[in-house]
Scaffold this active site. Structure first.
Site, short mmCIF file in Angstrom:
data_model
loop_
_atom_site.label_atom_id
_atom_site.label_comp_id
_atom_site.label_asym_id
_atom_site.label_seq_id
_atom_site.Cartn_x
_atom_site.Cartn_y
_atom_site.Cartn_z
CG HIS A 1 -0.19 -0.11 2.53
ND1 HIS A 1 -0.27 -1.19 3.37
CD2 HIS A 1 0.68 0.75 3.14
CE1 HIS A 1 0.49 -1.01 4.42
NE2 HIS A 1 1.08 0.15 4.31
C1 T46 Z 1 2.70 0.30 6.89
C2 T46 Z 1 3.33 -1.03 6.99
C3 T46 Z 1 4.80 -1.00 6.84
C4 T46 Z 1 -4.46 -0.73 13.57
O1 T46 Z 1 -5.55 -0.96 14.13
N1 T46 Z 1 -3.68 0.30 13.99
C5 T46 Z 1 -2.49 0.60 13.41
O2 T46 Z 1 -1.82 1.55 13.84
C6 T46 Z 1 -2.04 -0.22 12.33
C7 T46 Z 1 -0.71 0.08 11.66
C8 T46 Z 1 -2.83 -1.25 11.91
N2 T46 Z 1 -4.02 -1.50 12.53
C9 T46 Z 1 -4.81 -2.66 12.09
C10 T46 Z 1 -5.36 -2.55 10.68
C11 T46 Z 1 -5.43 -3.99 10.23
O3 T46 Z 1 -6.65 -4.56 10.65
O4 T46 Z 1 -3.99 -3.81 12.10
C12 T46 Z 1 -4.30 -4.66 11.02
C13 T46 Z 1 -3.07 -4.96 10.18
O5 T46 Z 1 -2.67 -3.77 9.48
P1 T46 Z 1 -2.05 -3.82 8.02
O6 T46 Z 1 -2.67 -4.89 7.23
O7 T46 Z 1 -2.10 -2.43 7.46
O8 T46 Z 1 -0.54 -4.25 8.36
P2 T46 Z 1 0.73 -4.15 7.42
O9 T46 Z 1 1.86 -4.77 8.17
O10 T46 Z 1 0.46 -4.66 6.06
O11 T46 Z 1 1.01 -2.56 7.28
C14 T46 Z 1 1.58 -1.86 8.37
C15 T46 Z 1 0.94 -0.47 8.48
O12 T46 Z 1 -0.48 -0.59 8.48
C16 T46 Z 1 1.32 0.45 7.36
O13 T46 Z 1 1.01 1.78 7.67
O14 T46 Z 1 3.23 1.23 6.30
O15 T46 Z 1 2.97 -1.74 8.16
#
Ligand code: T46
Length: 142
Positions: free
Chosen positions: A56
């Site tokens: 993303h």
């Molecule tokens: C990024 C990469 C490097 C939250 O509730 N609060 C938060 O602060 C974050 C970061 C995520 N979440 C929830 C949203 C999703 O349900 O945690 C779950 C997993 O998040 P996501 O699929 O976005 O995780 P990654 O590892 O793909 O992405 C993360 C960050 O979201 C993003 O900003 O840059 O790490």
């Protein structure tokens, strides 16, 4: 911060100490990272060696990532420049990623712990999760 033509860059924190006693690396908001820190989160416990995270870009959020233990590969793309950055062994080196950069992560080891510092509180509407939409947004010819 290291100046590059790409919008991302490396951040080198002070490393205070010595090998006998260990080291300490402080992070102060708006000086050691180029934004006010409004959120901190950790990524850890990736057991599948094929695990991929990210995939993303952000509209507003700026972030710096530290791989404090283990290793990880970041794949970065601003629509014009691409770079792979491997992190590990140097917890005082951070990766600054501004908005408008498509980023994915893989090559986790089980011990990997990533500390993320972010400029904004969590807001799903700040994410672009479609690569086509990202390319349209960053394209200079759109
Ligand atoms: C990024 C990469 C490097 C939250 O509730 N609060 C938060 O602060 C974050 C970061 C995520 N979440 C929830 C949203 C999703 O349900 O945690 C779950 C997993 O998040 P996501 O699929 O976005 O995780 P990654 O590892 O793909 O992405 C993360 C960050 O979201 C993003 O900003 O840059 O790490």
């Amino acid at each position: 911060m290291t100046e590059t033509k790409e919008p991302w860059s490396l951040v080198r924190l002070k490393k205070i100490g010595d090998p006998a006693r260990g080291f300490l690396s402080p992070v102060e908001t708006q000086s050691d990272v180029p934004f006010k820190i409004n959120r901190v989160y950790f990524i850890y416990g990736a057991n599948d060696p094929k695990a991929e995270r990210g995939g993303h870009s952000h509209l507003k959020t700026e972030q710096v990532f530290f791989c404090v233990t283990g290793q990880v590969a970041f794949h970065l793309d601003d629509g014009e420049n691409q770079q792979d950055i491997f992190m590990g062994e140097s917890p005082n080196i951070g990766l600054y990623i501004p908005p408008g950069v498509w980023h994915t992560m893989d090559n986790f080891s089980h011990s990997t712990v990533i500390v993320a510092l972010a400029s904004e509180r969590y807001n799903e509407s700040d994410y672009i999760r479609s690569y086509d939409e990202f390319l349209k947004k960053v394209s200079k010819h759109a």
